[in-house]
Design a protein around this motif. Sequence first.
Motif, mmCIF file in Angstrom:
data_model
loop_
_atom_site.group_PDB
_atom_site.id
_atom_site.type_symbol
_atom_site.label_atom_id
_atom_site.label_comp_id
_atom_site.label_asym_id
_atom_site.label_seq_id
_atom_site.Cartn_x
_atom_site.Cartn_y
_atom_site.Cartn_z
ATOM 1 N N LYS A 37 38.070 44.327 34.160
ATOM 2 C CA LYS A 37 38.194 43.795 35.111
ATOM 3 C C LYS A 37 37.627 42.546 35.386
ATOM 4 C CE LYS A 37 34.287 46.135 37.353
ATOM 5 N NZ LYS A 37 33.824 46.191 36.061
ATOM 6 N N SER A 54 31.375 40.390 41.723
ATOM 7 C CA SER A 54 30.360 41.087 42.341
ATOM 8 C C SER A 54 29.035 41.709 41.641
ATOM 9 C CB SER A 54 30.756 41.943 43.127
ATOM 10 O OG SER A 54 31.304 43.307 42.603
ATOM 11 N N GLY A 55 29.228 42.073 40.299
ATOM 12 C CA GLY A 55 28.470 42.489 39.344
ATOM 13 C C GLY A 55 27.254 41.593 39.029
ATOM 14 N N ARG A 104 23.440 39.202 31.269
ATOM 15 C CA ARG A 104 24.260 40.398 30.283
ATOM 16 C C ARG A 104 23.346 40.541 29.355
ATOM 17 N NH1 ARG A 104 28.731 41.366 32.561
ATOM 18 N NH2 ARG A 104 29.743 39.918 33.767
ATOM 19 N N ALA A 119 22.118 49.478 37.629
ATOM 20 C CA ALA A 119 22.885 50.680 38.355
ATOM 21 C C ALA A 119 21.883 51.153 39.396
ATOM 22 C CB ALA A 119 23.256 51.856 37.439
ATOM 23 N N SER A 176 21.331 48.757 42.394
ATOM 24 C CA SER A 176 22.617 48.714 43.120
ATOM 25 C C SER A 176 22.770 50.125 43.733
ATOM 26 C CB SER A 176 23.823 48.304 42.287
ATOM 27 O OG SER A 176 24.010 49.299 41.177
ATOM 28 N N ARG A 181 32.829 47.522 42.065
ATOM 29 C CA ARG A 181 33.032 49.004 42.120
ATOM 30 C C ARG A 181 33.440 49.763 43.453
ATOM 31 N NH1 ARG A 181 31.171 47.396 37.821
ATOM 32 N NH2 ARG A 181 30.064 48.431 36.377
ATOM 33 N N ILE A 227 34.850 47.091 45.933
ATOM 34 C CA ILE A 227 35.331 45.961 46.660
ATOM 35 C C ILE A 227 36.384 46.360 47.409
ATOM 36 C CG2 ILE A 227 36.318 43.558 46.309
ATOM 37 C CD1 ILE A 227 33.549 43.958 45.309
ATOM 38 N N ASP A 235 26.822 54.995 38.605
ATOM 39 C CA ASP A 235 27.657 54.525 39.628
ATOM 40 C C ASP A 235 28.619 55.340 40.296
ATOM 41 O OD1 ASP A 235 26.910 51.951 38.750
ATOM 42 O OD2 ASP A 235 28.589 51.517 37.279
ATOM 43 N N LYS A 282 26.227 57.207 43.535
ATOM 44 C CA LYS A 282 25.515 56.439 44.649
ATOM 45 C C LYS A 282 25.952 57.082 45.862
ATOM 46 C CE LYS A 282 25.539 52.180 41.929
ATOM 47 N NZ LYS A 282 26.331 51.289 41.496
HETATM 48 O O1 DC Z 1 30.533 44.801 36.655
HETATM 49 P P1 DC Z 1 28.991 44.840 36.093
HETATM 50 O O2 DC Z 1 28.854 45.817 34.998
HETATM 51 O O3 DC Z 1 28.667 43.557 35.511
HETATM 52 O O4 DC Z 1 28.120 45.331 37.548
HETATM 53 C C1 DC Z 1 26.797 45.600 37.080
HETATM 54 C C2 DC Z 1 26.220 46.762 37.773
HETATM 55 O O5 DC Z 1 26.328 46.428 39.275
HETATM 56 C C3 DC Z 1 26.899 48.083 37.629
HETATM 57 O O6 DC Z 1 26.188 48.951 36.993
HETATM 58 C C4 DC Z 1 27.339 48.499 38.898
HETATM 59 C C5 DC Z 1 26.668 47.441 40.140
HETATM 60 N N1 DC Z 1 28.003 47.267 40.876
HETATM 61 C C6 DC Z 1 27.994 47.849 42.098
HETATM 62 O O7 DC Z 1 27.069 48.731 42.288
HETATM 63 N N2 DC Z 1 29.040 47.171 42.996
HETATM 64 C C7 DC Z 1 29.621 46.345 42.673
HETATM 65 N N3 DC Z 1 30.463 45.779 43.612
HETATM 66 C C8 DC Z 1 29.424 45.448 41.461
HETATM 67 C C9 DC Z 1 28.722 46.135 40.652
#
Ligand code: DC
Length: 216
Positions: free
Chosen positions: A13, A31-32, A87, A96, A99, A126, A128, A177, A180
Amino acid sequence: MIIAIDGPAGSGKSAIARMVGENTGFTYINSGLFYRALTRKVLDTGCDPANPDHRDQVLQIARESTISWRDGVLYLDHAPVSEHGLRTDEVDAHVAQLSSLPEVRAVVNQALRQSARNQDSVVEGRDITTVVFPDADVKIYLDADIEARAQRRYAESTSELSLEELRAAIAERDRRDRDKREGSLLLSEDAVYLDTSDLTIDTVYDRVMNTIRMKR
Ligand code: DC
């Protein structure tokens, strides 16, 4: 106009959303990275997002942080943050958990809505399509099986982990994820679902752009 893209780690994505942003002129928002930047800040203060004894301090850090996205750059407390430092395996192992805290999600969600305000944006993450922009004009869910996702992360070479370890780390992050209390990864019923396991990035991009053209 808002294009919302959700999917698990390694579903492609970020790459797709970036390409869509470059080719449509829409602002691309990852957003991650917001969650990753807050995780880095929390870890740097010596707190562990998973430790209940650190919870108050973690929440205070999140509440007091200023986080925004301008011209493709994430700013934390008004300083630009390099994506490279976010990263890492250490951030991957803790993000995780951070978040999963609803108070942290509220801070990030507000920052995301503010960052996309008054401009055409393509936003990926995740939740959005479900929570942050439930009224998005276009909603896409990118999926891929765990083998394909582990192989992609391995090929990126941003991790010190072996392919086997990466597969286990991704499976663990998927579990967190999905479990949650708020903001878990869900397939919105009005999202276009694409399994990218056996597709090249160019094919995925073409299909996503076709979906966007049809909706526009
Ligand atoms: O997309 P990513 O792997 O970079 O995201 C990092 C972490 O952030 C992932 O474990 C889940 C969390 N995340 C979330 O809970 N909600 C989002 N909108 C984006 C990412």
